[in-house]
Design an enzyme around this catalytic site. Structure first.
Site: not given
Length: 397
Positions: A178, A275, A343
């Site tokens: 991330s 995502d 994610h």
């Protein structure tokens, strides 16, 4: 039931449970290490606390190899949000858990299962600056003091690790998830400069390929967010100079799609084409869906209507278009772009290398990364469009 029947029943039960037992071994809790001399370098978390990392030592033939993983956790782009963040574990090591569970790519597992980095020195870099380890500024109005020192934190942690063996690394992989995946893009080439010339250095970003994409109201909400972030935290000075000098808007180099072509170190991009973070915050941020027309679709892709699915497919097409040059011309790059609503897929054993992990062309993420890192074969895997992939773990938060 006779004795033989009992034995058969026990064996069958054990075999049925074997995969679960193999892939859910005893958890690995790794203690925190504070960088005690960080203050001399001006390296502080948002609240002024010392930066930290978690190190689990390698062994055997992995004792001279290193895997560094940037922690993720969003960003802050104004004084109010950064001040709030400074009072949480995202802005202060004082408020972080002192033990971190290592799983997925960081796990210690037998070679036959985890396959690649299980016996390397593995490091989790804790995230407490709010700008993907890239800022260098301070806010002080006399009553409030905030340190935007992500770049200094990065440097302090590396300098602390070098005498602990990183400076003698034979192989090294810089990765992140991330906001940490974005940090991998930002610091990849710089990482190589700290290591011996003969070290095999490569970088990986998991769910860090954030797109400069208009939202459903046709506003560039993420672009504006990053613009404010880069300005507030003094990030621009730490972005790739070749990138910033090539653009009229230098802050755009915070987006990986603009920085990627200037990265010379071998790079692997792991991302979902759908995502979840980007779906919820870039494509359909709350500000663009005031009446909640996307609320059901966000919670369950199967609840999306035809027009919403087409919007999502358009986002996927844009991501693949942005990656087209990298996919076609990068001889040292790797990719795993699947069609799962997820994610971060490298930090959980279930998605990294489990018995039912997501696959593309029958290859798990761990296998694709291993093929790429160890140069076994070309590893550029692109999934078919949703909903064709039955191996997905659709991890909707």
């Amino acid at each position: 039931m006779n004795f033989n029947g009992v034995v058969v029943a026990v064996v069958v039960a054990l075999l049925a449970c074997a995969p679960r037992r193999i892939y859910s071994q005893q958890r690995l809790d790794v203690p925190m290490t504070l960088v005690r001399n960080a203050s001399a370098l001006g390296a502080f978390c948002l609240d002024g606390s010392l930066p930290a990392y978690h190190l689990h030592r390698g062994f055997g033939d992995g004792s001279n190899n290193w895997l560094l993983q940037f922690e993720g956790g969003g960003w802050c782009n104004d004084i109010a949000s950064c001040a709030e963040r400074a009072q949480t574990r995202r802005g202060s090591t004082r408020l972080m858990t002192k033990l971190e569970v290592f799983s997925g790519i960081l796990a210690t597992m037998p070679l036959s299962i985890q396959a690649h980095f299980y016996n390397w020195n593995r490091v989790k870099l804790r995230y407490c600056d709010g700008a993907s380890f890239a800022g260098d500024a301070t806010f002080d109005n006399g009553t409030s003091l905030l340190y935007f020192r992500g770049q200094k934190i990065w440097e302090a942690i590396i300098l602390d690790l070098l005498p602990k063996g990183l400076g003698r690394a034979r192989k090294a992989l810089l990765s992140g998830c991330s906001a940490g995946g974005l940090a991998s893009f930002l610091h990849c080439d710089n990482f190589t400069k700290y290591l011996p010339e003969n070290t095999s250095v490569k970088c990986l970003s998991d769910a860090g390929f954030f797109l400069d994409e208009r939202d459903i109201s046709l506003k560039s909400s993420m672009r504006l967010f990053y613009k404010d972030l880069v300005s507030l935290q003094g990030v621009e000075q730490n972005l790739d100079k070749n990138c910033t000098s090539s653009l009229k808007l230098p802050y755009l180099c915070f987006f990986p799609q603009f920085a990627l072509k200037y990265i010379t170190t071998p790079f692997f991009i792991l991302n979902s084409a759908y995502d979840v973070y980007q779906f919820h915050h870039i494509l359909v941020p709350p500000s663009a869906d005031l009446h909640g027309e996307w609320s059901h679709c966000k919670l369950n892709p199967a609840a999306c209507d035809v027009n919403q699915i087409e919007t999502l497919q358009g986002f996927r097409r844009d991501m693949l278009l942005t990656l087209r040059v990298f996919n076609k011309y990068s001889s040292t790059g790797g990719m795993f772009i699947n069609s799962c609503f997820a994610h971060c897929q490298s930090e959980s054993q279930d998605t990294w290398f489990g018995v039912d992990s997501p696959r593309i062309h029958n290859k798990t993420i761990a296998e694709a990364v291993g093929d790429w890192y160890f140069s076994r074969r070309v590893a550029k895997e692109i999934d078919c469009a949703y909903p064709c992939d039955s191996t997905c773990h659709n991890l909707i938060p």
